[in-house]
Design an enzyme around this catalytic site. Structure first.
Site, PDB file in Angstrom:
ATOM      1  N   CYS A 105     -11.567   8.275  14.285  1.00 50.78           N
ATOM      2  CA  CYS A 105     -10.694   9.457  14.293  1.00 50.78           C
ATOM      3  C   CYS A 105     -10.426   9.864  15.747  1.00 50.78           C
ATOM      4  O   CYS A 105      -9.885   9.072  16.505  1.00 50.78           O
ATOM      5  CB  CYS A 105     -11.290  10.596  13.465  1.00 50.78           C
ATOM      6  SG  CYS A 105     -11.526  10.197  11.724  1.00 50.78           S
ATOM      7  N   ASP A 108      -2.228   7.886   6.673  1.00 52.90           N
ATOM      8  CA  ASP A 108      -2.676   8.794   7.725  1.00 52.90           C
ATOM      9  C   ASP A 108      -1.476   9.509   8.330  1.00 52.90           C
ATOM     10  O   ASP A 108      -0.714   8.918   9.096  1.00 52.90           O
ATOM     11  CB  ASP A 108      -3.415   7.989   8.798  1.00 52.90           C
ATOM     12  CG  ASP A 108      -4.088   8.872   9.847  1.00 52.90           C
ATOM     13  OD1 ASP A 108      -3.806  10.088   9.879  1.00 52.90           O
ATOM     14  OD2 ASP A 108      -4.888   8.327  10.630  1.00 52.90           O
ATOM     15  N   HIS A 147      -7.099   8.525   6.597  1.00 49.87           N
ATOM     16  CA  HIS A 147      -7.711   8.935   7.861  1.00 49.87           C
ATOM     17  C   HIS A 147      -9.176   9.281   7.570  1.00 49.87           C
ATOM     18  O   HIS A 147      -9.455  10.156   6.749  1.00 49.87           O
ATOM     19  CB  HIS A 147      -6.967  10.158   8.395  1.00 49.87           C
ATOM     20  CG  HIS A 147      -7.473  10.640   9.717  1.00 49.87           C
ATOM     21  ND1 HIS A 147      -7.125  10.054  10.908  1.00 49.87           N
ATOM     22  CD2 HIS A 147      -8.306  11.658  10.033  1.00 49.87           C
ATOM     23  CE1 HIS A 147      -7.712  10.688  11.904  1.00 49.87           C
ATOM     24  NE2 HIS A 147      -8.444  11.657  11.399  1.00 49.87           N
TER      25      HIS A 147
END
Length: 251
Positions: free
Chosen positions: A134, A189, A221
């Protein structure tokens, strides 16, 4: 899998002391070093388990609390299982922390983490590898760009906002990267739309960076984070295979 040993360590930086987790094979010998960058939720049991898995494969792994300026981990109180949609107040606490870690601060901190590893008898001499998740995927790019002679491999997974129009966009570091790069994008995402995926790929290609970027179909994500609702076992195992392949080639 090799038996591993994990310990809490403190790393001196220009702005204070960063608490961190160090995991390494239990033989006490030096092993190739990996700097693992957290997601937004920070240093917690799941990230320690990820570090232990890498250590079991023969690496010395350092996981710093990149939010150390705001306190020791956990900087924000987290549930055992994280459902961000059920706890919107969590993002109210996390977002200012994420924004406060500028590319300049990230690169400066990276120097401290790399210095600490270079001085550790548990880390082999020579450049290290990076992996990030991330927001940690962005930190990988800032680190590889700021310290190219000290990074041999750089991996990022489900990173967001990698190639924006902003002057500090992470993809702009490509021109300074000498490491081999692997990125695994999540196709579900919203923080990394297709145009950013294409811009990121183009930046790496034009800079002559050895790289492979793949889009993981159906993955969200955060797909590697088993203590969250975004976890995807199939995508996570694909990530492990790609990461270990990169490390094997490098070291």
């Amino acid at each position: 899998m090799t038996a591993v040993q994990g310990t809490a360590v403190d790393i001196p930086t220009e702005d204070g002391t960063a608490d961190a987790y160090l995991s390494h094979p239990g033989d006490g010998r030096p092993h190739p070093a990996v700097l693992l960058y957290q997601d937004a939720f920070g240093l917690r049991p799941h990230l320690r388990a990820m570090a232990d898995r890498l250590a079991g494969a023969g690496y010395t792994v350092l996981v710093p609390n990149v939010f150390y300026r705001h306190g020791r981990a956990p900087v924000v109180e987290l549930p055992e299982f994280i459902d961000p949609e059920a706890r919107p107040q969590m993002w109210e606490q996390l977002t200012p922390l994420i924004r406060s870690l500028t590319p300049e601060l990230a690169a400066r901190d990276a120097g401290a983490y790399l210095d600490w590893l270079a001085a550790s008898p548990l880390a082999a001499d020579g450049p290290v590898a990076l992996t990030g998740y991330c927001m940690g995927a962005r930190l990988v790019l800032f680190t590889a760009g700021a310290h190219p002679d000290r990074v041999a491999a750089a991996a990022g997974f489900h990173g967001g906002r990698l190639a924006t129009d902003g002057p500090n966009s992470p993809h702009l570091a490509a021109a300074r990267i000498t490491a081999e790069v692997y990125f695994g994008h999540a196709d579900q995402d919203s923080s990394l739309p297709e145009e950013q995926i294409e811009r990121f790929e183009q930046a790496l290609t034009e800079a002559g960076v050895r790289h492979r970027c793949e889009v993981y179909a159906g993955a969200q994500h955060g797909y590697t984070q088993a203590d969250t609702t975004a976890y995807d076992r199939e995508a996570d195992e694909r990530h492990w295979a790609a990461l270990l392949d990169l490390l094997d080639r490098t070291f």
